[in-house]
Design an enzyme around this catalytic site. Structure first.
Site, PDB file in Angstrom:
ATOM      1  CG  HIS A  39      -1.778   1.134   1.376  1.00  0.00           C
ATOM      2  ND1 HIS A  39      -1.958   1.974   2.283  1.00  0.00           N
ATOM      3  CD2 HIS A  39      -2.835   1.615   0.362  1.00  0.00           C
ATOM      4  CE1 HIS A  39      -2.988   2.977   2.168  1.00  0.00           C
ATOM      5  NE2 HIS A  39      -3.504   2.523   1.134  1.00  0.00           N
ATOM      6  CD  GLU A  83      -2.606   1.786  -3.289  1.00  0.00           C
ATOM      7  OE1 GLU A  83      -3.912   2.473  -3.609  1.00  0.00           O
ATOM      8  OE2 GLU A  83      -2.024   2.117  -2.488  1.00  0.00           O
ATOM      9  CG  HIS A 140      -3.684   8.933  -0.123  1.00  0.00           C
ATOM     10  ND1 HIS A 140      -4.057   9.828   1.088  1.00  0.00           N
ATOM     11  CD2 HIS A 140      -4.609   8.046  -0.333  1.00  0.00           C
ATOM     12  CE1 HIS A 140      -5.294   9.208   1.342  1.00  0.00           C
ATOM     13  NE2 HIS A 140      -5.572   8.113   0.589  1.00  0.00           N
TER      14      HIS A 140
END
Length: 241
Positions: A4, A31, A46
């Site tokens: 992640h 990811e 993000h």
């Protein structure tokens, strides 16, 4: 085994340093998140703003690519990462390609057709069409991907599970349906139904061995975690039993 934002528990998220450590840990997928700069260049970030994870401030979509490339994206995490840069999507894809990796790229927030096309062009230019899964919470963005690049597999992110995830998957043409881990564990039977429909299932974002065990037991295709090295080690122990 999906890292992640890279190995984000031990390196600044979504940087090449985090990607490098995740690949070294033998994660199957990296990811990441992509958003456009003010001038339309897909970057890896993000948050809506650069404030939390760089030495800059402001919304990424209001900053130029030239400005974004100058930001320090590592010192907030630890001094030894000072000088790490905010990578463009092209830079991250190129790095992963050179190391024979695969990427799950989240289209973060609504994207116009032009912005989706920019992402698609970068993936194609980096010769990663066969090693990228595009995911998003935004159904409009996913439909645009299907229209502009039908060769790219897509996945829908969900916090809760739809009443009929198979029907949703068929409507959108999904390769994968990716719900929050806790929601999936509350309705474990959907995994088998999605598999029967030819749809993969990735659970996000789980960092404990107890949850990995439960998700593995219901046969998810992937677990997204901030601790890829730990997950790889845990999985190797299960295989060895």
């Amino acid at each position: 085994m999906v890292a992640h934002r890279g190995a984000s528990a031990v390196a600044p998220e979504n940087t090449l340093a985090a990607t490098r450590l995740a690949l070294a840990a033998r994660a199957d997928w990296i990811e990441t998140d992509t958003q456009p700069s003010r001038d339309g260049v897909p970057f890896v970030l993000h948050d809506r703003t650069v404030t939390r994870t760089t030495n800059g401030t402001g919304a990424i979509r209001k900053l130029t690519a030239a400005r974004l490339k100058k930001l320090d994206a590592g010192s907030w995490f630890a001094r030894r990462f000072t000088g790490a840069r905010l990578p463009t999507l092209a830079q991250q894809l190129a790095y992963v390609r050179r190391h024979d990796g695969r990427m799950i790229v989240e289209i973060k927030g609504p994207h116009t057709k032009t912005q989706i096309l920019a992402v698609v062009r970068v993936i194609r230019a980096q010769q990663m069409t066969g090693r990228v899964l595009l995911q998003s919470f935004d159904e409009v963005s996913l439909r645009r991907v299907r229209q502009l690049a039908p060769e790219l597999p897509i996945a829908l992110l969900r916090t809760t599970i739809d009443k009929d995830p198979v029907a949703v998957s068929k409507r959108l043409g999904l390769a994968a349906y990716n719900p929050k881990g806790s929601a999936l564990l509350a309705r474990p039977g959907v995994v088998a139904r999605l598999h029967t429909a030819g749809v993969a299932v990735f659970a996000w974002t789980e960092d404990s061995a107890a949850r990995w065990k439960r998700l593995d037991a219901i046969r998810v295709d992937g677990i997204i975690t901030n601790k890829p090295a730990d997950l790889v080690h845990w999985k190797s122990r299960q295989v060895g039993i």
